[in-house]
Write a protein that holds these residues in place. Structure first.
Motif, mmCIF file in Angstrom:
data_model
loop_
_atom_site.group_PDB
_atom_site.id
_atom_site.type_symbol
_atom_site.label_atom_id
_atom_site.label_comp_id
_atom_site.label_asym_id
_atom_site.label_seq_id
_atom_site.Cartn_x
_atom_site.Cartn_y
_atom_site.Cartn_z
ATOM 1 N N ALA A 213 0.822 -1.212 0.000
ATOM 2 C CA ALA A 213 0.000 0.000 0.000
ATOM 3 C C ALA A 213 0.853 1.258 0.000
ATOM 4 O O ALA A 213 0.443 2.284 -0.549
ATOM 5 C CB ALA A 213 -0.934 0.004 1.208
ATOM 6 N N GLU A 214 2.049 1.208 0.621
ATOM 7 C CA GLU A 214 2.942 2.374 0.685
ATOM 8 C C GLU A 214 4.339 1.993 0.223
ATOM 9 O O GLU A 214 4.905 1.007 0.686
ATOM 10 C CB GLU A 214 3.029 2.918 2.119
ATOM 11 C CG GLU A 214 1.777 3.568 2.635
ATOM 12 C CD GLU A 214 2.010 4.241 3.985
ATOM 13 O OE1 GLU A 214 3.165 4.623 4.282
ATOM 14 O OE2 GLU A 214 1.046 4.367 4.752
ATOM 15 N N LEU A 215 4.884 2.808 -0.684
ATOM 16 C CA LEU A 215 6.237 2.592 -1.178
ATOM 17 C C LEU A 215 7.006 3.897 -1.104
ATOM 18 O O LEU A 215 6.609 4.900 -1.706
ATOM 19 C CB LEU A 215 6.205 2.077 -2.615
ATOM 20 C CG LEU A 215 7.565 1.891 -3.293
ATOM 21 C CD1 LEU A 215 8.435 0.904 -2.517
ATOM 22 C CD2 LEU A 215 7.383 1.433 -4.738
ATOM 23 N N HIS A 216 8.130 3.870 -0.381
ATOM 24 C CA HIS A 216 8.975 5.057 -0.211
ATOM 25 C C HIS A 216 10.336 4.757 -0.852
ATOM 26 O O HIS A 216 11.132 3.997 -0.317
ATOM 27 C CB HIS A 216 9.146 5.386 1.274
ATOM 28 C CG HIS A 216 7.850 5.618 1.986
ATOM 29 N ND1 HIS A 216 7.332 6.871 2.209
ATOM 30 C CD2 HIS A 216 6.949 4.749 2.519
ATOM 31 C CE1 HIS A 216 6.178 6.765 2.853
ATOM 32 N NE2 HIS A 216 5.921 5.491 3.050
ATOM 33 N N VAL A 217 10.589 5.370 -2.016
ATOM 34 C CA VAL A 217 11.839 5.119 -2.744
ATOM 35 C C VAL A 217 12.526 6.423 -3.134
ATOM 36 O O VAL A 217 13.261 6.476 -4.122
ATOM 37 C CB VAL A 217 11.587 4.243 -3.991
ATOM 38 C CG1 VAL A 217 11.327 2.810 -3.607
ATOM 39 C CG2 VAL A 217 10.450 4.786 -4.837
ATOM 40 N N GLY A 218 12.311 7.463 -2.381
ATOM 41 C CA GLY A 218 12.977 8.731 -2.651
ATOM 42 C C GLY A 218 14.441 8.701 -2.267
ATOM 43 O O GLY A 218 14.950 7.725 -1.706
ATOM 44 N N LEU A 219 15.143 9.806 -2.595
ATOM 45 C CA LEU A 219 16.556 9.954 -2.268
ATOM 46 C C LEU A 219 17.400 8.808 -2.812
ATOM 47 O O LEU A 219 18.257 8.248 -2.131
ATOM 48 C CB LEU A 219 16.752 10.096 -0.750
ATOM 49 C CG LEU A 219 16.136 11.351 -0.129
ATOM 50 C CD1 LEU A 219 16.223 11.314 1.380
ATOM 51 C CD2 LEU A 219 16.810 12.611 -0.667
ATOM 52 N N ASN A 220 17.112 8.425 -4.049
ATOM 53 C CA ASN A 220 17.941 7.489 -4.787
ATOM 54 C C ASN A 220 18.468 8.214 -6.023
ATOM 55 O O ASN A 220 18.571 9.436 -6.009
ATOM 56 C CB ASN A 220 17.137 6.237 -5.137
ATOM 57 C CG ASN A 220 17.061 5.260 -3.958
ATOM 58 O OD1 ASN A 220 18.024 4.542 -3.671
ATOM 59 N ND2 ASN A 220 15.922 5.231 -3.280
#
Length: 528
Positions: A213-220
């Motif tokens: 339900a939630e995906l956090h893939v920032g700061l890549n």
């Protein structure tokens, strides 16, 4: 029962581990009360079955605690490994070993923690985990490995965690995720992979997470989002790409996300709002798109986002202008937050009109000098923040001054100019202070009506005169001719006896004109 457990556990361990177990068994022989020895600097509660050892300078796990404890919090100590003493706490439901010096986790360290639901190992120095690291944790729902030194995720590394719902792998050094690394995580709902070293979206690995339900893939360091980047994540509602390094988003990058409600695109390198790419997210309610490089929010920038309720643009360094119609399609907007955009000086008239549900507007710390009354309907707002702008206080802001008086929950606004108004609060100024006189609206209306009526009457009179101009000219000629005739009659000399009688003068009394003046001989008058 104790000797059986001992035999199963002691086999894989060295002599030192055996000695630890023997000591523990001796303590068991003295009764449970002997085990409930609370280490120095710890807090132990046998009623709630909670032990907290925070900043207690422990370098090994304590073995003399109550074996029935359910919550063990050993945070911010100096523990370097998880040893065999962990087997004595089989009733644990919550274990927090964060902010220690853990370098690795021995195989099957948690074999006896079958009731454990939360395991926090964040802020350590763990460099690797394998598919046997978490063996035995069949009830685990939360695993926190944030802020460690992990570099890769191998196939099936979490396969022994069938009930895991939240996995935090943020702030590591992960650059490689094998295709089946997330195999077995059929219940996973929240995944953090932010602040790692991924150069592309691991689409194949994500496709195994059908319940996410939630995906956090920032700061890549993605740079580009290809088409179908998140294929298989049909239940995703929150997608965080903050600081992912994006400068290009493919047309169908978000295809296959029918239920997405929140999207964070802040902190990237987008030169324009990706209107077309976003238009398919018809259920989107929250959009965060600050710290990008677009200069203008053009008309229909958020076309198709009819369910959008919150729009946030913070710290966009190049943003200068918001055009009328930018939010024309976003009739359900409730909150707009445009703050710390140092070049934003122009918000065109009617930009926020036609948004019946708009209640919260924040325009703090921009470059706004003045703002028109037609930008939005201020009386309908519950919150308005225009603070920290270089506001020029003059008569054009009289409407805002009156609005601030009526709305006590609106943020105070200080004038930046002209110089004699600097730092004064707009709310406390008067119409005279702003260089204008506020007239009663009814009085203005009456004056306008009178002026319009007068002009109408004048125009009507002119038209009448023009239409009957010939008749009037003839009347005027007749009038002049009659007047001239009367004047002649008035100056006519009295020459007859009848005229004298009419005037009451006897002919004998009327003086005769001198003979030399007329050249005529006087006529003798005979008396009767």
């Amino acid at each position: 029962m104790a000797p059986v457990c001992f035999g199963r556990y002691a086999a894989p361990f060295a002599y030192k581990s055996l000695m630890v177990v023997l000591i523990a068994l001796l303590l068991l022989g003295s009764g449970a009360a002997a085990l409930a020895n609370c280490p120095s600097g710890c807090s132990c509660n046998d009623d709630t079955l909670v032990v907290v050892c925070q900043e207690s300078r422990l370098d090994v796990l304590p073995i003399a605690l109550n074996p029935s404890i359910q919550r063990l919090i050993i945070r911010n100590n100096k523990i370097k490994t998880i040893d065999s003493s962990m087997q004595f706490y089989a009733e644990l439901q919550h274990l927090d070993l964060s902010q220690n010096h853990l370098v690795n986790i021995p195989t099957k360290s948690f074999s006896y923690q079958r009731k454990l639901q939360e395991l926090h190992l964040n802020s350590n120095k763990i460099s690797s985990v394998s598919n046997s690291t978490f063996q035995g944790l069949n009830s685990l729902t939360v695993l926190n490995l944030k802020r460690n030194l992990l570099e890769e995720l191998t196939n099936g590394v979490f396969a022994t965690l069938p009930r895991l719902e939240e996995l935090n792998l943020g702030q590591n050094r992960i650059s490689r995720i094998e295709p089946t690394a997330f195999a077995g995580l059929s219940a996973l709902r929240i995944l953090y992979l932010d602040d790692n070293q991924l150069s592309s979206v691991p689409t194949t690995s994500f496709s195994l997470l059908g319940s996410l339900a939630e995906l956090h893939v920032g700061l890549n360091a993605f740079s580009i989002l290809p088409d179908d980047a998140f294929a298989g994540l049909n239940r995703l509602t929150v997608l965080d790409l903050n600081g992912a390094g994006l400068f290009n988003i493919s047309e169908n990058a978000f295809r296959g996300l029918p239920g997405l409600r929140s999207l964070n695109l802040s902190g990237n390198r987008l030169s324009v709002v990706p209107t077309s790419q976003l238009s398919g997210l018809t259920r989107l309610e929250e959009l965060y798109i600050g710290q990008n490089d677009f200069i203008t929010l053009e008309s229909n920038s958020f076309h198709g986002l009819k369910n959008l309720k919150l729009l946030e643009i913070i710290g966009a360094p190049q943003l200068e202008r918001i055009e009328k119609g930018a939010f024309e399609d976003n009739v359900n907007l409730e909150t707009v937050t445009f703050i710390i955009n140092k070049k934003l000086s122009v918000i065109e008239d009617s930009t926020l009109l036609g948004l019946p549900k708009l209640k919260h507007v924040s325009l703090r710390d921009n470059a706004i000098v003045s703002i028109s009354e037609t930008v939005f309907i201020g009386k309908e707002l519950k919150q308005l923040d225009l603070s920290d702008n270089p506001i020029f206080c003059d008569c054009q802001l009289l409407w805002l001054q009156e609005l601030l008086k009526d709305k006590s929950n609106f943020t105070q606004i200080q004038c930046a100019a002209p110089e004699h108004m600097k730092d004064k609060y707009l709310k406390l100024l008067t119409a005279d202070d702003l260089g204008c006189v506020h007239h009663d609206t009814r009085q203005q209306t009456i004056i306008c009506v009178v002026v319009v009526a007068s002009v109408a009457m004048l125009v009507t009179l002119v038209l009448i005169l023009y239409r009957y101009r010939k008749n009037m000219q003839e009347k005027l000629k007749d009038y002049k001719w009659n007047k001239g005739r009367k004047n002649l009659e008035y100056h006519k000399p009295i020459s007859t006896e009848e005229d004298c009688i009419v005037r009451g003068i006897h002919p004998s009394q009327y003086p005769a004109p001198p003979a030399h003046s007329t050249g005529l001989r006087p006529i003798p008058v005979t008396e009767l």
